[in-house]
Write a protein that holds these residues in place. Structure first.
Motif, PDB file in Angstrom:
ATOM      1  N   PRO A   1      23.161  17.136  -3.070  1.00  0.00           N
ATOM      2  CA  PRO A   1      24.554  17.518  -3.837  1.00  0.00           C
ATOM      3  C   PRO A   1      24.299  17.703  -5.252  1.00  0.00           C
ATOM      4  N   ALA A   2      23.422  17.099  -5.901  1.00  0.00           N
ATOM      5  CA  ALA A   2      23.107  17.009  -7.431  1.00  0.00           C
ATOM      6  C   ALA A   2      22.527  18.270  -7.516  1.00  0.00           C
ATOM      7  N   GLY A   3      21.655  19.036  -6.522  1.00  0.00           N
ATOM      8  CA  GLY A   3      21.126  20.440  -6.940  1.00  0.00           C
ATOM      9  C   GLY A   3      19.706  20.594  -6.163  1.00  0.00           C
ATOM     10  N   ASP A   4      19.178  21.460  -6.444  1.00  0.00           N
ATOM     11  CA  ASP A   4      17.802  21.857  -5.576  1.00  0.00           C
ATOM     12  C   ASP A   4      16.535  21.349  -6.220  1.00  0.00           C
ATOM     13  N   PHE A   5      15.778  20.657  -5.741  1.00  0.00           N
ATOM     14  CA  PHE A   5      14.568  20.324  -6.607  1.00  0.00           C
ATOM     15  C   PHE A   5      13.553  20.459  -5.755  1.00  0.00           C
ATOM     16  N   GLU A   6      12.271  20.367  -6.548  1.00  0.00           N
ATOM     17  CA  GLU A   6      10.953  20.057  -5.915  1.00  0.00           C
ATOM     18  C   GLU A   6      10.489  18.501  -6.199  1.00  0.00           C
ATOM     19  N   ALA A   7      10.279  17.957  -5.249  1.00  0.00           N
ATOM     20  CA  ALA A   7      10.143  16.549  -5.254  1.00  0.00           C
ATOM     21  C   ALA A   7       8.574  16.376  -4.781  1.00  0.00           C
ATOM     22  N   VAL A   8       8.331  15.273  -5.626  1.00  0.00           N
ATOM     23  CA  VAL A   8       6.692  14.519  -5.188  1.00  0.00           C
ATOM     24  C   VAL A   8       7.267  13.350  -4.542  1.00  0.00           C
ATOM     25  N   ARG A   9       6.345  13.017  -3.362  1.00  0.00           N
ATOM     26  CA  ARG A   9       6.897  11.890  -2.256  1.00  0.00           C
ATOM     27  C   ARG A   9       5.843  10.839  -2.156  1.00  0.00           C
ATOM     28  N   VAL A  10       6.233   9.464  -1.872  1.00  0.00           N
ATOM     29  CA  VAL A  10       5.240   8.881  -1.725  1.00  0.00           C
ATOM     30  C   VAL A  10       5.650   8.032  -0.529  1.00  0.00           C
ATOM     31  N   GLU A  11       5.018   7.419   0.417  1.00  0.00           N
ATOM     32  CA  GLU A  11       5.067   6.481   1.489  1.00  0.00           C
ATOM     33  C   GLU A  11       4.709   5.013   1.140  1.00  0.00           C
ATOM     34  N   VAL A  12       5.383   3.984   1.084  1.00  0.00           N
ATOM     35  CA  VAL A  12       5.042   2.570   0.762  1.00  0.00           C
ATOM     36  C   VAL A  12       5.156   1.760   2.227  1.00  0.00           C
TER      37      VAL A  12
ATOM     38  N   GLU B   1       0.995  -1.294  -0.196  1.00  0.00           N
ATOM     39  CA  GLU B   1      -0.066  -0.084  -0.054  1.00  0.00           C
ATOM     40  C   GLU B   1       0.882   1.215  -0.194  1.00  0.00           C
ATOM     41  N   TYR B   2       0.355   2.339  -0.756  1.00  0.00           N
ATOM     42  CA  TYR B   2       1.060   3.534  -0.713  1.00  0.00           C
ATOM     43  C   TYR B   2       0.142   4.665  -0.529  1.00  0.00           C
ATOM     44  N   ARG B   3       0.745   5.750   0.079  1.00  0.00           N
ATOM     45  CA  ARG B   3      -0.166   7.106   0.217  1.00  0.00           C
ATOM     46  C   ARG B   3       0.811   8.268  -0.287  1.00  0.00           C
ATOM     47  N   LEU B   4       0.331   9.409  -0.869  1.00  0.00           N
ATOM     48  CA  LEU B   4       0.804  10.378  -1.327  1.00  0.00           C
ATOM     49  C   LEU B   4       1.116  11.312  -0.044  1.00  0.00           C
ATOM     50  N   LEU B   5       2.542  11.735  -0.136  1.00  0.00           N
ATOM     51  CA  LEU B   5       2.827  12.809   0.802  1.00  0.00           C
ATOM     52  C   LEU B   5       2.992  14.015   0.247  1.00  0.00           C
ATOM     53  N   PRO B   6       2.840  15.291   1.048  1.00  0.00           N
ATOM     54  CA  PRO B   6       3.076  16.816   0.586  1.00  0.00           C
ATOM     55  C   PRO B   6       4.339  16.958  -0.171  1.00  0.00           C
ATOM     56  N   PRO B   7       4.340  17.597  -1.290  1.00  0.00           N
ATOM     57  CA  PRO B   7       5.614  17.896  -2.208  1.00  0.00           C
ATOM     58  C   PRO B   7       6.665  18.757  -1.144  1.00  0.00           C
ATOM     59  N   ILE B   8       7.956  18.751  -1.470  1.00  0.00           N
ATOM     60  CA  ILE B   8       8.727  19.093  -0.605  1.00  0.00           C
ATOM     61  C   ILE B   8      10.106  19.696  -1.471  1.00  0.00           C
ATOM     62  N   GLU B   9      10.635  20.551  -1.023  1.00  0.00           N
ATOM     63  CA  GLU B   9      12.194  21.186  -1.513  1.00  0.00           C
ATOM     64  C   GLU B   9      13.228  20.590  -1.125  1.00  0.00           C
ATOM     65  N   LEU B  10      13.911  19.920  -1.676  1.00  0.00           N
ATOM     66  CA  LEU B  10      15.137  19.148  -1.533  1.00  0.00           C
ATOM     67  C   LEU B  10      16.479  19.777  -1.879  1.00  0.00           C
ATOM     68  N   SER B  11      17.252  20.065  -1.033  1.00  0.00           N
ATOM     69  CA  SER B  11      18.641  20.497  -1.363  1.00  0.00           C
ATOM     70  C   SER B  11      19.642  19.307  -1.282  1.00  0.00           C
TER      71      SER B  11
END
Length: 223
Positions: free
Chosen positions: A165-176, A153-163
């Motif tokens: 080593p490869a750069g800064d990204f806006e990420a979509v997240r899932v918990e399984v 089973e999985y559920r969607l988590l709120p998006p997050i800003e990640l900093s």
């Protein structure tokens, strides 16, 4: 000679456990793009490791290749699949070696006719996370490395800003989670515009974080 149970359990996080997943059905999402990614993996009780993940195109098919190599262990998974409205797995192979002892596994298109392998599943899970089309709990079925059907089973988590080593990204997240193992949780962070591109991952067990993965380098060719 089979590996001791404690060694097999310790190896799982090094192979990223479940890049687990896929559900059936169509998804409207970004078009696939080739990439080369490198990650730093931290696992409690083990030396840090580097993970490499490449997604490449071969005609109408896509190839996913993920591998790691440290002093005591090696692991690799490869998947060939079609990426239309739904992912269709064509072939899967994996293998590991720990302390000089290991095994290899393979699934052909007949074995994968009904459910996908877990490499193709990682790709599709990222598309579903981006589409945000499922209300919790969402159920997924896939074939593990031995061809055994597994439900998670999985559920969607709120998006997050990640900093990272490869750069800064806006990420979509899932918990399984696995229904039979509710104390074990995987939290995936995906790139919203590049299906299959994992930005970070955390593995939690018994309320504690046991391993962490983060993107350190990315080669994303222009369209």
């Amino acid at each position: 000679m089979p590996l001791p149970l404690r060694h097999r359990r310790a190896l799982l996080p090094l192979l990223l456990l479940p890049w687990l997943l896929l559900a059936s059905g169509a998804v409207i999402a970004a078009e696939p793009r080739p990439f080369d990614a490198r990650y730093h993996l931290e696992v409690d009780g083990w030396p840090n490791a580097t993970i490499e993940h490449r997604l490449s195109r071969d005609g109408t098919q896509w190839l996913s290749d993920m591998r790691t190599d440290i002093t005591l262990a090696q692991g690799r998974e490869r998947s060939r699949f079609l990426a239309g409205e739904a992912v269709r797995s064509l072939h899967y192979a994996s293998g590991y070696s720990l302390l000089g002892v290991g095994k290899r596994y393979a699934l052909d298109h007949q074995a994968l006719a009904r459910l996908p392998d877990r490499q193709a599943a990682l790709f599709e899970l990222s598309r579903r996370a981006t589409a945000a089309e499922c209300a919790a709990p969402c159920r997924l079925r896939y074939l593990d490395h031995r061809g055994r059907e597994t439900l998670v089973e999985y559920r969607l988590l709120p998006p997050i800003e990640l900093s990272l080593p490869a750069g800064d990204f806006e990420a979509v997240r899932v918990e399984v989670i696995e229904p039979d193992e509710p104390d074990r949780r995987l939290r995936f962070s995906f790139h919203p515009g590049v299906p299959g591109l994992l930005l970070a991952m955390e593995y939690h067990r018994d309320g504690e974080r046991r391993s962490r993965l983060s993107l350190t380098a990315l080669d994303l060719p222009p369209r």
